[in-house]
Structure formats: structure tokens, C-alpha cells
Design a protein around this motif. Sequence first.
Motif, PDB file in Angstrom:
ATOM      1  N   VAL A 138      62.304  84.365  46.581  1.00  0.00           N
ATOM      2  CA  VAL A 138      61.418  84.669  45.456  1.00  0.00           C
ATOM      3  C   VAL A 138      59.951  84.466  45.825  1.00  0.00           C
ATOM      4  O   VAL A 138      59.076  85.176  45.333  1.00  0.00           O
ATOM      5  CB  VAL A 138      61.808  83.817  44.228  1.00  0.00           C
ATOM      6  CG1 VAL A 138      60.727  83.857  43.164  1.00  0.00           C
ATOM      7  CG2 VAL A 138      63.125  84.313  43.645  1.00  0.00           C
ATOM      8  N   GLY A 139      59.672  83.537  46.752  1.00  0.00           N
ATOM      9  CA  GLY A 139      58.295  83.316  47.184  1.00  0.00           C
ATOM     10  C   GLY A 139      57.702  84.509  47.906  1.00  0.00           C
ATOM     11  O   GLY A 139      56.488  84.595  48.084  1.00  0.00           O
ATOM     12  N   SER A 140      58.547  85.460  48.336  1.00  0.00           N
ATOM     13  CA  SER A 140      58.067  86.679  49.011  1.00  0.00           C
ATOM     14  C   SER A 140      57.825  87.824  48.033  1.00  0.00           C
ATOM     15  O   SER A 140      57.394  88.905  48.446  1.00  0.00           O
ATOM     16  CB  SER A 140      59.095  87.143  50.059  1.00  0.00           C
ATOM     17  OG  SER A 140      59.403  86.124  50.974  1.00  0.00           O
ATOM     18  N   LEU A 141      58.102  87.632  46.753  1.00  0.00           N
ATOM     19  CA  LEU A 141      58.058  88.743  45.808  1.00  0.00           C
ATOM     20  C   LEU A 141      56.649  89.271  45.554  1.00  0.00           C
ATOM     21  O   LEU A 141      56.477  90.469  45.290  1.00  0.00           O
ATOM     22  CB  LEU A 141      58.694  88.339  44.479  1.00  0.00           C
ATOM     23  CG  LEU A 141      60.221  88.373  44.432  1.00  0.00           C
ATOM     24  CD1 LEU A 141      60.709  87.953  43.058  1.00  0.00           C
ATOM     25  CD2 LEU A 141      60.750  89.755  44.783  1.00  0.00           C
ATOM     26  N   VAL A 142      55.644  88.413  45.594  1.00  0.00           N
ATOM     27  CA  VAL A 142      54.275  88.901  45.358  1.00  0.00           C
ATOM     28  C   VAL A 142      53.878  89.931  46.414  1.00  0.00           C
ATOM     29  O   VAL A 142      53.438  91.035  46.076  1.00  0.00           O
ATOM     30  CB  VAL A 142      53.271  87.741  45.271  1.00  0.00           C
ATOM     31  CG1 VAL A 142      51.836  88.248  45.376  1.00  0.00           C
ATOM     32  CG2 VAL A 142      53.441  87.009  43.950  1.00  0.00           C
ATOM     33  N   GLU A 161      54.405  85.504  30.392  1.00  0.00           N
ATOM     34  CA  GLU A 161      53.513  86.661  30.423  1.00  0.00           C
ATOM     35  C   GLU A 161      53.026  86.940  31.849  1.00  0.00           C
ATOM     36  O   GLU A 161      53.014  88.090  32.312  1.00  0.00           O
ATOM     37  CB  GLU A 161      52.313  86.433  29.503  1.00  0.00           C
ATOM     38  CG  GLU A 161      51.357  87.616  29.445  1.00  0.00           C
ATOM     39  CD  GLU A 161      50.135  87.348  28.591  1.00  0.00           C
ATOM     40  OE1 GLU A 161      49.229  88.208  28.554  1.00  0.00           O
ATOM     41  OE2 GLU A 161      50.053  86.266  27.961  1.00  0.00           O
ATOM     42  N   ARG A 162      52.663  85.890  32.574  1.00  0.00           N
ATOM     43  CA  ARG A 162      52.168  86.043  33.946  1.00  0.00           C
ATOM     44  C   ARG A 162      53.265  86.579  34.867  1.00  0.00           C
ATOM     45  O   ARG A 162      53.024  87.453  35.698  1.00  0.00           O
ATOM     46  CB  ARG A 162      51.654  84.692  34.450  1.00  0.00           C
ATOM     47  CG  ARG A 162      51.044  84.687  35.835  1.00  0.00           C
ATOM     48  CD  ARG A 162      50.269  83.406  36.060  1.00  0.00           C
ATOM     49  NE  ARG A 162      51.079  82.231  35.834  1.00  0.00           N
ATOM     50  CZ  ARG A 162      51.556  81.430  36.789  1.00  0.00           C
ATOM     51  NH1 ARG A 162      51.278  81.700  38.048  1.00  0.00           N
ATOM     52  NH2 ARG A 162      52.282  80.382  36.496  1.00  0.00           N
ATOM     53  N   PHE A 163      54.478  86.073  34.708  1.00  0.00           N
ATOM     54  CA  PHE A 163      55.581  86.516  35.548  1.00  0.00           C
ATOM     55  C   PHE A 163      55.965  87.965  35.247  1.00  0.00           C
ATOM     56  O   PHE A 163      56.348  88.708  36.152  1.00  0.00           O
ATOM     57  CB  PHE A 163      56.796  85.603  35.362  1.00  0.00           C
ATOM     58  CG  PHE A 163      56.642  84.235  36.004  1.00  0.00           C
ATOM     59  CD1 PHE A 163      55.506  83.913  36.744  1.00  0.00           C
ATOM     60  CD2 PHE A 163      57.642  83.277  35.867  1.00  0.00           C
ATOM     61  CE1 PHE A 163      55.360  82.652  37.337  1.00  0.00           C
ATOM     62  CE2 PHE A 163      57.516  82.027  36.460  1.00  0.00           C
ATOM     63  CZ  PHE A 163      56.377  81.717  37.193  1.00  0.00           C
ATOM     64  N   LEU A 164      55.887  88.379  33.997  1.00  0.00           N
ATOM     65  CA  LEU A 164      56.154  89.774  33.663  1.00  0.00           C
ATOM     66  C   LEU A 164      55.175  90.699  34.383  1.00  0.00           C
ATOM     67  O   LEU A 164      55.541  91.762  34.877  1.00  0.00           O
ATOM     68  CB  LEU A 164      56.063  89.988  32.151  1.00  0.00           C
ATOM     69  CG  LEU A 164      57.256  89.526  31.322  1.00  0.00           C
ATOM     70  CD1 LEU A 164      56.865  89.459  29.846  1.00  0.00           C
ATOM     71  CD2 LEU A 164      58.457  90.455  31.513  1.00  0.00           C
ATOM     72  N   ALA A 165      53.902  90.281  34.430  1.00  0.00           N
ATOM     73  CA  ALA A 165      52.874  91.098  35.079  1.00  0.00           C
ATOM     74  C   ALA A 165      53.103  91.176  36.587  1.00  0.00           C
ATOM     75  O   ALA A 165      52.922  92.230  37.198  1.00  0.00           O
ATOM     76  CB  ALA A 165      51.491  90.530  34.779  1.00  0.00           C
ATOM     77  N   LEU A 166      53.531  90.073  37.178  1.00  0.00           N
ATOM     78  CA  LEU A 166      53.688  90.023  38.634  1.00  0.00           C
ATOM     79  C   LEU A 166      55.015  90.588  39.120  1.00  0.00           C
ATOM     80  O   LEU A 166      55.073  91.264  40.142  1.00  0.00           O
ATOM     81  CB  LEU A 166      53.566  88.571  39.117  1.00  0.00           C
ATOM     82  CG  LEU A 166      52.181  87.933  39.104  1.00  0.00           C
ATOM     83  CD1 LEU A 166      52.292  86.430  39.310  1.00  0.00           C
ATOM     84  CD2 LEU A 166      51.285  88.552  40.168  1.00  0.00           C
TER      85      LEU A 166
END
Length: 430
Positions: free
Chosen positions: A46-50, A263-268
Motif C-alpha cells: 500500500v505504501g507504493s500506491l501513491v 476524504e484524503r484517501f479517496l482523493a489519493l
Amino acid sequence: MNVLDVLKERGFIESTTHEDELREYLSKPPASCYIGFDPTASSLHVGSLVPIMSLAHMQRCGHKPIALVGGGTGMIGDPSGKTEMRQLLTPEIIEENKTGIKGQLARFIDFNDGRAELVDNADWLLGLEYISFLRDIGRYFSVNRMIKAESYKMRLESDEGLAFIEFNYMILQAYDFLKLSETHNCMLQMGGSDQWGNIVAGVDLVRRVSQKQAFGITFPLITTSSGIKMGKTHKGAVWLDPERTTPYEYYQFWVNSDDQDVERFLALFTFLPMDEIREVKKLEGADLNSVKSILAYEATRLAHGRQAADDAVRAAASLFGGRTIPSDILPSSQIDRSPADESASSVPTSEILYSDAIKGINVVDLLYSMGLVKSKGEARRMIEQGGVYLNSERALSVDDKVTEGSFKDSEILVRLGKKRYHKIICKKSA
């Protein structure tokens, strides 16, 4: 809309180089961009998702993403963010890991018809001649400037220090950028904030050698509202490989997000429209729980496909009860908004033999043998703290045993803490 604005709006960007020129570069699709992925494991997490999602946004805006797997640099190890030297990998392990990584990236990025590429820097690094490389490339690097980079400073101040082999990493990464600029006309490198020094070194090398303007973008370190690094849990990393982290467990990771992070996670981590995501800040209570379900569904669908995401929703509904998700909450989501009532087929499951159940198994031994705890000591502590339930009944003592009578319809549903579930099925024979 320029992809730079898309990434800014969704919270991807921490720093850029030459922003005005970068905006111009990205205004004329298809521009090429790349991100490097260390082949240190056969799965990303998950840390690679950005970085993965940023490449996907680039592609959606008409650009060509390049995923670089560090088959060459992986033999050295990036010292960035590390207080000790990484374990060196063999070519065979790197090749195996590369295959796994490409399969996971293909969930997010379309590699068909040359729309994206996967490259391996081993193709140009392993054949380098040392003296020629030092003369042609090494002369552009100042040791004084290199040791001021954050990635080197941390190691220089550590007890272990910085190995010479690692000191070369910045030069090799910069050389990657130069090679991709020459062979793929790729003038943009992106990466985490810890890569700033390496990226700037590459921008500078391209300018010095080719007299061309290259660019860099770095992403912020994503942490939860409690300050924990994204993707870290009590069980360790949350993997994109379904064999390491099941789709149900992956779904549960997201559905358990803190209210302040949703909200932040939805955007990312989803592609849902920002005008819908911004409405989330007005919601609370049951509606906010519906939002978390949508976040978990969309994230799971991207990583594991729609069927796995649908199964995870049904499994969660069977354990916690289904809910009707209002049609006006994040309406672009593909989640089924009717209550789910199917069986928990996606809940992580283990099996035990009937012959063993008749003899009786200590609860501590059962939890450890099923891999639900890292040690028997951890199992004892959880029981003593009242955190272990078997079919909704709390385990009261570390001496409790699971017997034939503990099973309901040949199953036991184990709950650890408030939110971790695991099903154990009793089988008549192997």
C-alpha cells in the motif's frame, strides 16, 4: 485540465522543479514520465500506491508512463530512508520480483499497444565499464554536494555509516534518468520525498550532458491521522499480492480508515471525481460509514478486480450486517448499493481436522498454528486482555481449549480485537 493540476488537487505533489516549464512540458501529450520501483520483494504494498496512482493519472491525461524496475540498482540498494545497508539481491530473485511487480502494476496501468512501458535498468547498468563510467558520468558529480543530500546524511550519522557501494546509488539513478531521456525522450522523473536529492541529481545530469531541460516531482510521505506511515499495521505491510494480503483483508484495511483520513484517501487512492469527494466533509455517522465502504470497495477493485471487491463487500455484510448505501453519496462509485446478504466466502479461512478437534486444542496453540498471531506470547496477552472471541464468546483463559463442541455448523469464527476476523472449518478428513 493539465495533469499537474490534477495531481495537485488530489494531494500528490510535495515539490517540483521548474514548475512553469514543467507545466508547459505536460501541456502537450503524450509526454513521458517515469518512477523507479525497487525489486526488493515480489509484491508491492500500500505504501507504493501513491507513485502507482500518479502514473495512472498521467496515463489518463494522455501521457506515457514508464515503470522502471531497478534490476541493476537493486543489486546495490537505495540508502534513502534506511539506517542500515539493504540485503543484496541475486539476479534470479530480482527477475522473480520483477515479474510479480509488473503484474500488479498492470491492474492500474495499461501496458497494451505501447501505452506504457516497463524497463529494467539492468539492461544498461550491468554492462558499464567502470573507468569509462567514472570519466564520462562521474565527473559531473560533486562529493561535497552529494553528502549534503538527506538520503546520505541519515546514513553518515548512523552507527553503521554509509557503504561505498551505496554511495554510488545517486549517480546510478541519475544515469537512469539520462538514459531514459535519450532512449524514450522521457524528461520527467517522479518519486517519494526521500528521492528529492536523487531526482535533482538526475535533472542536473541531463542538463549537463544533453543540454536539455528535465523535471522532477516528489510526493509527500503519506501518514494516517495518527501519524502512522501509510500501509503499516500490527501485522506488518498491507500487500497488493492477494496471497500475502487477501482481498477481504485489503478491503478491511481501507474500511477501517480513520474518519479524518477518508476524504484524503479517496482523493489519493481512487479515481472518483473530486467534486463528489469534497462533499464527504459534510457527512457523519452512518453516511460516513457508507463512504468508508465505498473507499474500501474502490481501492480493492483497483488492486484485485471487481469480483474480488464484490466478494469482500458480501463477506463484510455477512459478518457485520449489510447496509444500503444512499445513491447520492459518491454516485460515480460502482459499488452495489443494496444490502448484501450472501455468505462470508472471502473471510480468511483455515481448516482443522475433526480428529484433532476431538482431542481438544489449546486456544493459544490454535491461534499460533493458524498464523493469527506472531507468537504464543502474543496469543496469551490478547486472551488475558479480553481480545479473543470464538463464535462471539470471549476466551476467558489461556488454558481454554477448542473441542468438537466449540464448532457451530463445523465452523468457528475467531475475532481478534474489534475488527480482525478469521474462520476455522472443521473437516472430517484431510
